[in-house]
Design a protein around this motif. Structure first.
Motif: not given
Length: 204
Positions: A5-12, A109-117, A169-175
């Motif tokens: 879920x965290x990594x989705x905050x960096x998804x295109x 938020x991006x720091x958490x995204x980076x950690x999730x990656x 989009x976040x709720x849908x979760x489509x990457x």
């Protein structure tokens, strides 16, 4: 909240529509007519540099085995470009203290995204670090260029409308399929049957 879920905050799939919303809102909320163009330049440059770095590796094998680097982490770079600016925009008429807190969240938020990656083994440390540095440089440069810009406030209804598409989009979760597109494009560009992989990097 899971790491996926965290990594989705960096998804295109989430960031590009959100970036478009920011571009549409800025001419309405900013007293500086140039603000929207600075934003388009910052976000567009982030996407361009990430894509070039990936194409260089996927198509031509240009990377670094020493640093385990195959290109900027797109999730890290794009989220680090977008979220500080998004929080700056939303908090435009808040008190200085709450603006600092809100923009700080935009950097967190991006720091958490980076950690999730890293946790889900999508990227190496060097790729995440490089992506974060690129994104933070662009978002910070944008914010510094707008330090004298006055923003109009948002009503609760306006914030709700602005966040509606990202939340859906976040709720849908489509990457997004950006990586797969770049792999095909890079291989075709270089005349390869298949793109280079991380394993190829360490084989040379």
């Amino acid at each position: 909240m899971s790491w996926k879920t965290l990594t989705y905050f960096g998804d295109s799939m989430l960031l590009i529509p959100t970036a478009v919303i920011i571009a549409l809102v800025l001419p309405w909320k900013s007293d500086n007519r140039q603000t929207v163009w600075y934003w388009v330049l910052a976000f567009g440059l982030a996407g361009l540099l990430v894509s070039i770095s990936k194409i260089m590796f996927l198509g031509f094998g240009i990377g670094s085995a020493r640093f385990n680097f195959t290109g900027f982490s797109g999730h890290s770079a794009m989220s680090a470009t977008l979220w500080p600016v998004m929080m700056w925009l939303v908090s435009g008429r808040w008190s200085p203290r709450w603006r600092v807190v809100t923009i700080g969240i935009g950097y967190l938020i991006p720091l958490m995204v980076g950690l999730s990656r890293l946790v889900i083994h999508a990227h190496s440390k060097s790729e995440v670090l490089a992506g974060l540095m690129l994104g933070f440089m662009l978002s910070t440069a944008f914010l510094l260029s707008q330090r004298h810009t006055a923003l109009k406030g948002f009503s609760l209804a306006q914030i709700s409308v602005a966040l509606l598409v990202p939340l859906l989009l976040l709720g849908h979760g489509r990457v997004a399929t950006t990586q797969q597109f770049l792999e095909r494009f890079s291989a075709n560009l270089a005349g390869l049957e298949k793109p280079y992989t991380r394993a190829d990097l360490f084989r040379h």
